[in-house]
Scaffold this motif. Sequence first.
Motif, PDB file in Angstrom:
ATOM      1  N   ALA A 149       0.835  -1.204   0.000  1.00 22.95           N
ATOM      2  CA  ALA A 149       0.000   0.000   0.000  1.00 22.95           C
ATOM      3  C   ALA A 149       0.869   1.253   0.000  1.00 22.95           C
ATOM      4  CB  ALA A 149      -0.938  -0.007   1.202  1.00 22.95           C
ATOM      5  N   THR A 192      -6.086   2.276  -2.982  1.00 24.38           N
ATOM      6  CA  THR A 192      -7.034   1.643  -2.068  1.00 24.38           C
ATOM      7  C   THR A 192      -7.523   0.289  -2.538  1.00 24.38           C
ATOM      8  OG1 THR A 192      -8.864   2.841  -3.075  1.00 24.38           O
ATOM      9  CG2 THR A 192      -7.838   3.841  -1.142  1.00 24.38           C
ATOM     10  N   HIS A 206      -6.114  -2.506  -3.054  1.00 21.47           N
ATOM     11  CA  HIS A 206      -5.550  -3.601  -2.270  1.00 21.47           C
ATOM     12  C   HIS A 206      -6.101  -3.605  -0.850  1.00 21.47           C
ATOM     13  CE1 HIS A 206      -2.752  -6.645  -0.950  1.00 21.47           C
ATOM     14  NE2 HIS A 206      -2.443  -5.881   0.068  1.00 21.47           N
ATOM     15  N   LEU A 207      -6.363  -2.440  -0.307  1.00 15.31           N
ATOM     16  CA  LEU A 207      -6.845  -2.342   1.063  1.00 15.31           C
ATOM     17  C   LEU A 207      -8.250  -2.912   1.215  1.00 15.31           C
ATOM     18  CD1 LEU A 207      -5.597   1.271   1.881  1.00 15.31           C
ATOM     19  CD2 LEU A 207      -4.479  -0.898   2.429  1.00 15.31           C
TER      20      LEU A 207
END
Length: 105
Positions: A5, A100, A102-103
């Motif tokens: 991230a 975002t 991946h989050l």
Amino acid sequence: MELEAVIKERIQERFDILEELYTIWFTENPAYIVPKKRFYPDAHIERQRTITYLLNKGFIVVDPVENEPEMVAVSITVNGIDFFEQGRLDGKGNGWSVVTEHLDE
């Protein structure tokens, strides 16, 4: 924050700077005139590293402004234009979704 991230955030910051300079390039005055301290803030090490990266890659140039020692003229280079355009066409640097996505997994 997970390293992946953080990397995506750093990539996004580079694309954001290039996008601003890319937009300016196609106006009457193709350089961004800004106080040195604002463009390259002493207290913001991440920003300094981002600018250094873009300079070292040859994607931007920073020149002094004649008769204005506290100001610099920042421009995107032809390599920066190519990199930015190709990145956008490839779907990279298209906003915070890059950071975002991946989050949310």
